[in-house]
Design a protein around this motif. Structure first.
Motif, short mmCIF file in Angstrom:
data_model
loop_
_atom_site.label_atom_id
_atom_site.label_comp_id
_atom_site.label_asym_id
_atom_site.label_seq_id
_atom_site.Cartn_x
_atom_site.Cartn_y
_atom_site.Cartn_z
N GLN A 10 0.82 -1.20 0.00
CA GLN A 10 0.00 0.00 0.00
C GLN A 10 0.86 1.26 0.00
O GLN A 10 0.40 2.33 -0.39
CB GLN A 10 -0.93 0.00 1.22
CG GLN A 10 -1.95 -1.13 1.20
CD GLN A 10 -2.89 -1.06 2.37
OE1 GLN A 10 -3.03 -0.01 3.00
NE2 GLN A 10 -3.54 -2.17 2.67
N PHE A 13 3.84 0.70 -3.93
CA PHE A 13 3.47 0.97 -5.31
C PHE A 13 3.18 2.45 -5.57
O PHE A 13 3.65 2.99 -6.59
CB PHE A 13 2.28 0.10 -5.71
CG PHE A 13 2.65 -1.34 -5.95
CD1 PHE A 13 3.47 -1.68 -7.00
CD2 PHE A 13 2.20 -2.34 -5.10
CE1 PHE A 13 3.83 -3.00 -7.23
CE2 PHE A 13 2.56 -3.66 -5.31
CZ PHE A 13 3.38 -3.99 -6.37
N PRO A 14 2.41 3.17 -4.73
CA PRO A 14 2.22 4.60 -5.01
C PRO A 14 3.52 5.38 -5.00
O PRO A 14 3.79 6.19 -5.89
CB PRO A 14 1.28 5.05 -3.88
CG PRO A 14 0.58 3.82 -3.43
CD PRO A 14 1.59 2.72 -3.59
N SER A 17 5.72 4.38 -8.03
CA SER A 17 5.25 4.96 -9.29
C SER A 17 5.66 6.42 -9.41
O SER A 17 6.16 6.85 -10.45
CB SER A 17 3.72 4.83 -9.38
OG SER A 17 3.33 3.49 -9.42
N LEU A 49 3.78 -1.76 -13.36
CA LEU A 49 3.74 -0.88 -12.20
C LEU A 49 2.46 -0.06 -12.17
O LEU A 49 1.84 0.14 -11.11
CB LEU A 49 4.97 0.04 -12.20
CG LEU A 49 5.14 0.95 -10.97
CD1 LEU A 49 5.21 0.13 -9.70
CD2 LEU A 49 6.39 1.81 -11.13
N THR A 53 -0.34 -0.31 -9.24
CA THR A 53 -0.64 0.89 -8.47
C THR A 53 -2.13 1.23 -8.54
O THR A 53 -2.69 1.77 -7.59
CB THR A 53 0.19 2.08 -9.00
OG1 THR A 53 1.57 1.71 -9.02
CG2 THR A 53 0.03 3.31 -8.12
N VAL A 56 -3.90 -0.55 -5.75
CA VAL A 56 -3.55 0.01 -4.45
C VAL A 56 -4.25 1.35 -4.25
O VAL A 56 -4.78 1.64 -3.18
CB VAL A 56 -2.02 0.16 -4.32
CG1 VAL A 56 -1.67 0.84 -3.01
CG2 VAL A 56 -1.35 -1.20 -4.40
N VAL A 57 -4.25 2.17 -5.31
CA VAL A 57 -4.94 3.46 -5.24
C VAL A 57 -6.43 3.25 -4.98
O VAL A 57 -7.06 3.98 -4.20
CB VAL A 57 -4.73 4.24 -6.56
CG1 VAL A 57 -5.74 5.37 -6.70
CG2 VAL A 57 -3.32 4.81 -6.60
N GLY A 230 -0.21 8.00 -5.43
CA GLY A 230 -0.41 6.94 -6.42
C GLY A 230 -0.98 7.45 -7.72
O GLY A 230 -0.52 7.07 -8.81
N GLY A 233 1.66 9.32 -9.68
CA GLY A 233 2.57 8.40 -10.33
C GLY A 233 1.96 7.74 -11.55
O GLY A 233 2.60 7.63 -12.60
N ILE A 234 0.70 7.31 -11.43
CA ILE A 234 0.02 6.66 -12.56
C ILE A 234 -0.04 7.58 -13.77
O ILE A 234 0.31 7.21 -14.89
CB ILE A 234 -1.40 6.23 -12.15
CG1 ILE A 234 -1.34 5.04 -11.18
CG2 ILE A 234 -2.23 5.84 -13.38
CD1 ILE A 234 -2.69 4.70 -10.58
#
Length: 369
Positions: A10, A13-14, A17, A49, A53, A56-57, A230, A233-234
């Motif tokens: 959690q 990944f954010p 990214s 990735l 993410t 998780v987001v 997150g 990053g995405i």
């Protein structure tokens, strides 16, 4: 008192990214300028990735929604996604040579993905699992009315104005429509949050259930922070991948490059909201799913068009918003089907399949116009 420990994913990944996006942006490690083999590998890693993410987001968005209650949690996700999407479109529009149609294609793709793709999957899977699903017609019709007004004003009307060439607003017209879009979307948010909040909520959660969710939700500040990290990053990674795809399509001399890139950007940016909407439909919370899906379309037009309009006016770069004849027909068909689908207040699997048919036609015509 129980201590809730968050899985490391959690956080990982954010932050990962956003860190990778920052490295690409500021470290000079642009994907577009790498060797072919490195480029392909980098695109695969970035895609994995991004997908990880997204989920998780989505977890953080749902945790915030439980803490804040509906529709505030849904609106937070919509606002954050739309704000970052608008910044990416403006960044790509201002990067390199003038590209007057990229913003139009991104916004049009968002509306088609939502009104035919996301809605179609929600209705189909929800109908398949629950047979029938009921919705609040007042709230859904209000969302559709806003989408119809905004899409016609921004994507169809430019083809029929006389001040400039077809498909292009004059400076005063662009400013006027941008202000109207912001005001209409602001009125929609006010109605959804305050004035007619009950029209957008399927079942008001009891106080006891709300307190239970609050106790399970952890600290909302952490969830909100990781949600924004997150999403940033995405979308920043999406911008890099989209740039690589745009270069590749230009190298292959594909004429529909803007439509393909616009679809790709819209699809990746909408992924958290799309997954959230489908989950809600599967949980027999179709109204919440529609709030997420249709709300994202309203926000995209109501906020993104004014943002790119301001960028166009300040930089002097031309902006073509008017759709072509084929896209106009698809847009009007999607809106008309939506009116019929939600008119009875009850949806089935067949209703969703009709939306998906239009979505498949839209996808096919992107590559074979």
């Amino acid at each position: 008192m129980a201590v809730h420990r968050r899985p490391i994913a959690q956080y990982l990944f954010p932050i990962g990214s956003l860190g990778l996006a920052a490295l690409i942006h500021f470290g000079g490690a642009s994907i577009e300028h790498s060797l072919l083999s490195i480029k392909i590998l980098a695109l695969i890693v970035v895609a994995i990735l991004i997908f990880a993410t997204v989920f998780v987001v989505l977890h953080h968005a749902e945790a915030v929604a439980r803490r804040l209650g509906e529709p505030y949690g849904t609106l937070l996700l919509t606002f954050s996604v739309t704000a970052i999407e608008a910044s990416v479109i403006v960044s790509m529009m201002l990067h390199g040579a003038n590209n007057p149609t990229l913003a139009r294609e991104s916004v049009f793709s968002t509306v088609m993905i939502v009104c035919t793709g996301v809605v179609g999957v929600c209705l189909t899977l929800g109908g398949l699992k629950h047979r029938y699903q009921d919705i609040k017609r007042q709230g859904t019709n209000a969302s559709l009315a806003v989408i119809m007004a905004l899409t016609v004003l921004t994507l169809i009307l430019p083809n029929y104005t006389l001040a400039t060439s077809p498909g292009v607003f004059s400076a005063s017209q662009l400013a006027f429509v941008s202000v109207l879009s912001v005001l209409l979307y602001g009125a929609f948010v006010f109605a959804q949050m305050v004035r007619q909040r009950g029209d957008f909520i399927e079942d008001l959660t009891s106080r006891a259930e709300h307190e239970e969710h609050v106790s399970e939700g952890g600290k909302v500040t952490t969830n909100v922070l990781l949600l924004f990290v997150g999403l940033a990053g995405i979308v920043l990674l999406t911008e890099q991948v989209a740039g690589s795809i745009e270069d590749g399509l230009a190298f292959l001399q594909i004429t529909q490059a803007d439509a393909i890139v616009g679809f790709f950007v819209a699809a990746l940016v909408l992924m958290p909201e799309a997954v959230s909407a489908v989950r809600a439909a599967l949980n027999n919370e179709l109204q919440r799913g529609l709030n997420v899906a249709l709300g994202s379309a309203c926000a995209t037009i109501g906020l993104t068009i004014p943002a790119i309009g301001v960028a166009s006016l300040l930089t002097g770069r031309s902006l073509m918003l008017g759709l072509g004849p084929g896209d106009t027909v698809l847009l009007l068909l999607a809106l008309a089907i939506s009116i019929v689908s939600f008119g009875t207040g009850r949806t089935t699997m067949l209703t969703g399949l009709v939306h998906l048919v239009v979505f498949v036609a839209y996808l096919f015509l992107i590559f074979v116009p």
